[in-house]
Design an enzyme around this catalytic site. Structure first.
Site, short mmCIF file in Angstrom:
data_model
loop_
_atom_site.label_atom_id
_atom_site.label_comp_id
_atom_site.label_asym_id
_atom_site.label_seq_id
_atom_site.Cartn_x
_atom_site.Cartn_y
_atom_site.Cartn_z
N ASP A 1 -5.17 -1.03 -11.82
CA ASP A 1 -4.35 -2.06 -11.19
C ASP A 1 -5.09 -2.82 -10.10
OD1 ASP A 1 -4.26 0.47 -9.85
OD2 ASP A 1 -2.78 -0.38 -8.48
N GLU A 2 -4.62 -4.01 -9.85
CA GLU A 2 -5.01 -4.84 -8.71
C GLU A 2 -6.53 -5.01 -8.55
OE1 GLU A 2 -1.32 -4.55 -5.62
OE2 GLU A 2 -2.82 -2.97 -5.42
#
Length: 678
Positions: free
Chosen positions: A323-324
């Site tokens: 993620d991210e």
């Protein structure tokens, strides 16, 4: 759940009960016997006369037909014969039947009852972040005990992040020797930089890790409670701690002239000139996907974790986070420019997504070679133009996606259905309803972040509808109501679910940035975890209703039943486990000198003090007050009290000509004017 009950009860305090179970159910039998205080467990009959609790594996009927649900069970308590039978399709089903028996046992007594039951979802989970602030294994045990009580069966263990690496990998000791602690070290060669209030020294929640022995203890505890441990090693983003640990390893080995070993597990390109800033303001937190040493590292971690799991609970799922990943990562890396040219990637704005896709494919291949399924947070599986990576580019039999980014105004709440339709197994982990690091109410005195939603109380989690995703849209982050999401904010973006069989289940998520103590940890998680468990195990009648007004009405009735069960029964069970669950402050007003107050959770006492807590009294309909008071909600065992709320007292003496009561100051002004005129 199908059930039938009678009034007579069986009592376990007679000393002549015995648990009878086959050898393959010995773990479940021992667990039940310990909980009930029964001394004898056997695999066969005895000449002595006993009251018997029989555990067995056999077919289970649900609504008159044999079910194929692997966690189904039947519980039958016969108080005439003083026998109890728990039948499960598998050992897990038997264990959930054991939990139901314990749940309906009160002061050693259990009623005559027949229950046929099976779960709604096969994945009923809780994600726990121990990287931002470390959590001792004893607190993990307490969490898993509560998970087992309420039939949650997956602990998604977020072991690494920018701020810490929390699991010992014996062949890579630097990961915990350096990445497992935070202190003042500008070069980050002895520890990771201090952050999240951890201060310049170790010895606080910013430092700590699980040894191999600790992790095996946690695995054993999970296995005995039919909880699958799913370890997560967040990469390529959120990897600052790992990168710095491997940089230190590189420096140590290269200074000794061992260049081959120094380069073996390096995670960063020394010539990388990329400029980026992650969501948490890191400038160097993304593992480079263009180095072969990256994949040496991942393979080494996978092998090490598999070895820890072997013989206790075999590793079946490897969660790589994903993620991210910040925009701009790797764009200044010479190694990535060379790889992009070899792979034929466009060097434009989607280069990070292309490199991410390459990384995911390589991780998939490594884990597949080890016989593992794969898991990631949703954005780790999303390619360009908001489309998931093609499922056939990943080699694993199953790939799980924790879908989280449903802040409604961000426009990404349709990702779960996109991923399910593409062939991914979706675990609903929506930030607006299932992130337990958010405050219980929009008050500055409440602990928690509020980036996804202003608040998430227990009722909001209870009302989450995993099968009707867009209907959960309630408010924007600023509190503005959302009306008809699909017709307004999401025009042509409400993707339909075409493959409901790919919704694996749901999970809560807890992020630990704001947590320093076990009490804060458990307060944020409980009792929201109980509402999560309710929705993951049981689909409520109101979830099927299309008319919103009718759905809200029936849901309110269901919440009333659930909240009464919390206040009058379940919170007392948490008290016995020394779980410091959240206590919502009460609401109150003063009318005609009487204090009127009520608790949000029925059954909990509201008390008040007029001397800053030296003495406490219960609030009743007859409570008279003549000064400012502070009020709070007591826990079920009455040993703790909620955050206090001060109620200001204003004495009202007379009425104006219109009949309106006047406060003291207004009355004084009228009297003064009267005197002046006279």
């Amino acid at each position: 759940m199908e059930q039938d009950t009678k009034k007579r009860k069986a009592f376990f305090g007679t000393g002549d009960w015995i648990v009878v179970a086959p050898k393959e159910l010995d773990t479940e039998a021992q667990y039940l016997a310990k909980k009930l205080g029964i001394n004898e467990v056997t695999t066969g009959a005895s000449r002595r006369i006993f009251r018997i609790i029989l555990l067995r594996i056999d077919c289970v009927e649900i609504r008159g037909k044999d079910t194929t649900n692997q966690e189904a069970y039947k519980l039958q308590v016969n108080t005439d014969k003083m026998t109890i039978e728990i039948t499960g399709l598998t050992a897990a089903g038997v264990f959930w039947g054991v939990q139901t028996l314990l749940s309906i046992t009160h002061e050693g007594r259990v009623p005559s009852v027949v229950i046929h039951d099976e779960p709604r979802f096969e994945y009923r989970g809780m994600s726990l972040d121990v990287a931002r602030n470390f959590v001792a294994k004893e607190e993990i045990f307490k969490l898993m005990e509560v998970m087992a009580m309420y039939k949650l069966n997956k602990l998604h263990f977020h072991l690494t992040d920018d701020e810490g690496w929390r699991l010992e990998i014996p062949d890579l000791p630097e990961l915990t020797e350096i990445g497992g602690k935070r202190c003042h070290d500008p070069r980050e060669r002895e520890c990771i930089a201090s952050q999240l209030g951890s201060g310049p020294f170790t010895g606080n929640s910013g430092s700590g890790f699980y040894s191999a022995s600790d992790y095996c203890d946690i695995l054993q505890y999970a296995r005995e409670r039919h909880i699958q441990l799913i370890p997560e090693f967040d990469m390529p983003g959120h990897a600052h701690a790992a990168i710095k640990a491997m940089d230190a390893k590189f420096e140590n080995f290269s200074s000794n002239g061992n260049l081959k070993e120094a380069e073996m597990y390096r995670l960063s390109d020394k010539d990388d000139e990329s400029k980026y800033l992650s969501a948490q303001n890191f400038k160097d937190n993304s593992i480079n996907p263009c180095l072969e040493s990256t994949y040496n590292f991942i393979d080494k971690v996978v092998r090490g974790v598999q070895h820890l799991h072997s013989g206790i609970q075999p590793l079946t799922i490897f969660h790589f986070g994903g993620d991210e990943v910040p925009l701009g990562a790797w764009t200044g890396s010479p190694a990535c420019k060379r790889l992009a040219k070899r792979q034929g990637f466009d060097s434009g704005k989607d280069i990070v997504k292309d490199l991410m896709g390459y990384f995911v494919s390589r991780v998939s291949n490594i884990t597949h070679q080890h016989g593992l399924d794969l898991a990631a947070w949703e954005d780790g599986l999303m390619g360009t133009s908001e489309k998931p990576y093609k499922r056939d580019m990943l080699f694993n039999k199953r790939v799980y996606a924790n879908t989280w980014d449903n802040v409604w105004e961000f426009g990404k709440a349709n990702r779960p259905y996109k991923l399910a339709n593409t062939g991914y197994k979706v675990v609903m982990t929506q930030a607006t309803h299932l992130f337990f690091d958010h405050p219980y109410e929009p008050d500055p005195e409440e602990r928690g972040y509020y980036w996804a939603t202003r608040f998430t109380n227990t009722r909001k989690t209870f009302g989450f509808m995993p099968d009707n995703l867009y209907a959960n849209a309630d408010t924007k982050r600023n509190g503005e109501p959302i009306k008809n999401l699909c017709a307004n904010m999401y025009k042509n973006k409400c993707v339909s679910l075409e493959k409901p069989e790919n919704i694996a289940g749901m999970s809560g998520a807890f992020w630990s940035e704001t947590v320093r103590t076990p009490e804060q940890l458990h307060s944020l998680i409980h009792p929201r975890l109980l509402a999560l468990a309710e929705r993951a195990w049981h689909k409520a009648e109101w979830e099927n209703k299309t008319d919103k007004a009718e759905r809200d009405r029936v849901q309110a009735e269901d919440w009333e039943r659930f909240s009464n069960t919390l206040g009058y029964k379940e919170l007392a069970r948490l008290d016995k486990l020394n779980i410091k669950y959240h206590l919502p402050p009460p609401g109150a007003i003063v009318q005609d000198g009487r204090l009127k107050a009520s608790a949000i959770i029925p059954g909990l006492r509201v008390q008040y003090t007029t001397d800053n807590g030296h003495t406490w009294r219960d609030v009743s309909d007859e409570t008279l007050v003549s000064r400012n008071v502070k009020i709070g909600t007591r826990s079920a065992d009455r040993r703790r009290i909620s955050r206090l709320v001060e109620i200001k007292y204003q004495k009202k003496i007379t009425r104006s000509d219109s009949g309106k009561m006047l406060p003291n100051m207004e009355l004084c002004l009228l009297l003064l004017m009267s005197l002046m005129l006279s």
